[in-house]
Design a protein around this motif. Structure first.
Motif, PDB file in Angstrom:
ATOM      1  N   GLY A   1       0.238  51.285 146.063  1.00 35.70           N
ATOM      2  CA  GLY A   1       1.483  52.631 145.551  1.00 35.70           C
ATOM      3  C   GLY A   1       1.339  53.729 146.145  1.00 35.70           C
ATOM      4  O   GLY A   1       1.972  54.525 145.307  1.00 35.70           O
TER       5      GLY A   1
ATOM      6  N   PHE B   1       1.941  55.106 148.214  1.00 32.74           N
ATOM      7  CA  PHE B   1       3.207  55.201 150.016  1.00 32.74           C
ATOM      8  C   PHE B   1       2.972  56.879 151.195  1.00 32.74           C
ATOM      9  O   PHE B   1       3.423  56.502 151.704  1.00 32.74           O
ATOM     10  N   ASP B   2       2.616  58.077 149.745  1.00 30.55           N
ATOM     11  CA  ASP B   2       2.511  59.015 151.222  1.00 30.55           C
ATOM     12  C   ASP B   2       0.949  58.864 151.809  1.00 30.55           C
ATOM     13  O   ASP B   2       1.319  58.479 152.986  1.00 30.55           O
TER      14      ASP B   2
ATOM     15  N   VAL C   1       8.024  50.398 152.538  1.00 29.95           N
ATOM     16  CA  VAL C   1       7.911  51.740 151.857  1.00 29.95           C
ATOM     17  C   VAL C   1       9.256  52.815 151.879  1.00 29.95           C
ATOM     18  O   VAL C   1       8.797  53.269 150.542  1.00 29.95           O
ATOM     19  N   TYR C   2      10.215  53.226 152.306  1.00 33.28           N
ATOM     20  CA  TYR C   2      11.114  53.827 152.369  1.00 33.28           C
ATOM     21  C   TYR C   2      11.655  53.130 150.357  1.00 33.28           C
ATOM     22  O   TYR C   2      12.547  53.770 149.927  1.00 33.28           O
TER      23      TYR C   2
ATOM     24  N   GLN D   1      10.544  52.860 147.283  1.00 25.37           N
ATOM     25  CA  GLN D   1      10.804  54.309 146.930  1.00 25.37           C
ATOM     26  C   GLN D   1      12.222  54.939 147.009  1.00 25.37           C
ATOM     27  O   GLN D   1      12.823  55.823 146.371  1.00 25.37           O
TER      28      GLN D   1
ATOM     29  N   ASP E   1      14.706  55.409 148.891  1.00 22.84           N
ATOM     30  CA  ASP E   1      15.392  55.437 150.009  1.00 22.84           C
ATOM     31  C   ASP E   1      16.258  54.677 150.518  1.00 22.84           C
ATOM     32  O   ASP E   1      15.930  54.716 152.139  1.00 22.84           O
TER      33      ASP E   1
END
Length: 304
Positions: free
Chosen positions: A237, A239-240, A268-269, A272, A274
């Motif tokens: 988790g 993601f950054d 990943v996006y 999140q 997005d």
């Protein structure tokens, strides 16, 4: 043994060159796409669906269809009442199954409602299905449901059609092959699956007005040191951190690696929330080097 040494070497090379895909579960939450303009909205829920006893002679099937209609409208009423500012008046007769023939305009005026939700139709089908896993066939029956509702404005003129579909596998299995032509699961034995599918089809019909969530099982590329590192971060988790690993690889000279990095970044996006950026990055992955993972996620993201 020396005679077979090259053969064993080939086996080792083959298995080391074939990477086993790793998967991550990506939950995606969605807010309603549409809402009601008023701060306080009253919706009347009524039944207009009547099974055609001329076309359907089996009274047991008619009873199941009536039960499905009640379940569909009760599901709609139960879900809509949780929306902010929405008050629901449910006029569905679940005991005597009365079909309401009053005009929408009359119903809205009599109940001081802004909208009238009606059930137009509900259909059910039971079909044999076959899936294959590792070359082994698995046979089962699937219940497929379609609900057709309309949300009318109080004037009775303007309306929005809402169609939902769902498929639920049954516990009952079939043997497959020629014998399946002479046997089909009965509606009576299918009632649990039918009710579940009816609820899901109704939620599908109302999806523009309701928040919902889905979980996608996404494969990830991990056949490179940096890609494998990104997978570990995605699963954790973080993601950054995964973004910092993957983003520089996208513009690298190795187009295959760049394509895989772009795909992992698309996941990943998506994780999140997005969706727009996830779709853009998945398309970039497929442009750099066509691959099945990117093609599959593109299809899903366009639906989402």
């Amino acid at each position: 043994m020396k005679r077979f040494a090259p053969f064993f070497i080939l086996i080792v090379v083959f298995f080391t060159s074939c990477s086993i895909p790793q998967y991550v579960t990506v939950p995606v939450n969605y807010g309603p796409k549409m809402g009601f303009s008023r701060d306080s909205t009253t919706i009347v829920v009524v039944n207009r669906y009547q099974p055609d006893s001329v076309k359907i002679r089996d009274y047991r099937r008619i009873n199941v269809l009536k039960k499905m209609a009640v379940v569909s409208l009760q599901t709609a009423a139960d879900q809509l009442k949780y929306l902010k500012g929405v008050h629901v008046i449910n006029l569905v007769d679940s005991i005597n199954y009365a079909v309401n023939t009053d005009s929408v305009k009359f119903l809205a005026a009599a109940n001081k409602a802004n909208y009238v939700l009606v059930l137009n139709d509900v259909t059910a089908g039971i079909y044999p299905e076959t899936v294959y896993y590792n070359g082994v066939a698995s046979n089962y029956y699937a219940t497929k449901i379609k609900t057709n509702l309309s949300l009318f404005e109080s004037n009775g003129i303007y309306s929005k059609k809402m169609v939902g579909m769902a498929e639920v596998p049954q516990d009952e299995v079939y043997s497959g092959g020629f014998a399946s032509l002479f046997y089909r699961s009965s509606y009576r034995s299918s009632v649990p699956a039918v009710i579940t599918a009816t609820r899901e089809a109704t939620l599908d019909a109302l999806k523009d007005y309701l928040p919902f969530s889905i979980s996608n099982e996404r494969p990830l590329y991990a056949d490179d040191g940096q890609l494998e590192s990104s997978v570990m971060q995605i699963k954790a988790g973080k993601f950054d951190v995964a973004f910092k690993i993957l983003n520089p690889l996208i513009d690298g000279a190795d187009v295959k690696l760049a394509s895989k990095a772009a795909y992992n970044l698309a996941v990943v996006y998506e994780a999140q929330g997005d969706i727009e950026e996830a779709l853009k990055t998945a398309k970039l992955s497929n442009q750099k080097h066509p691959n099945d993972y990117a093609k599959a996620i593109i299809v899903d993201l366009m639906k989402e």
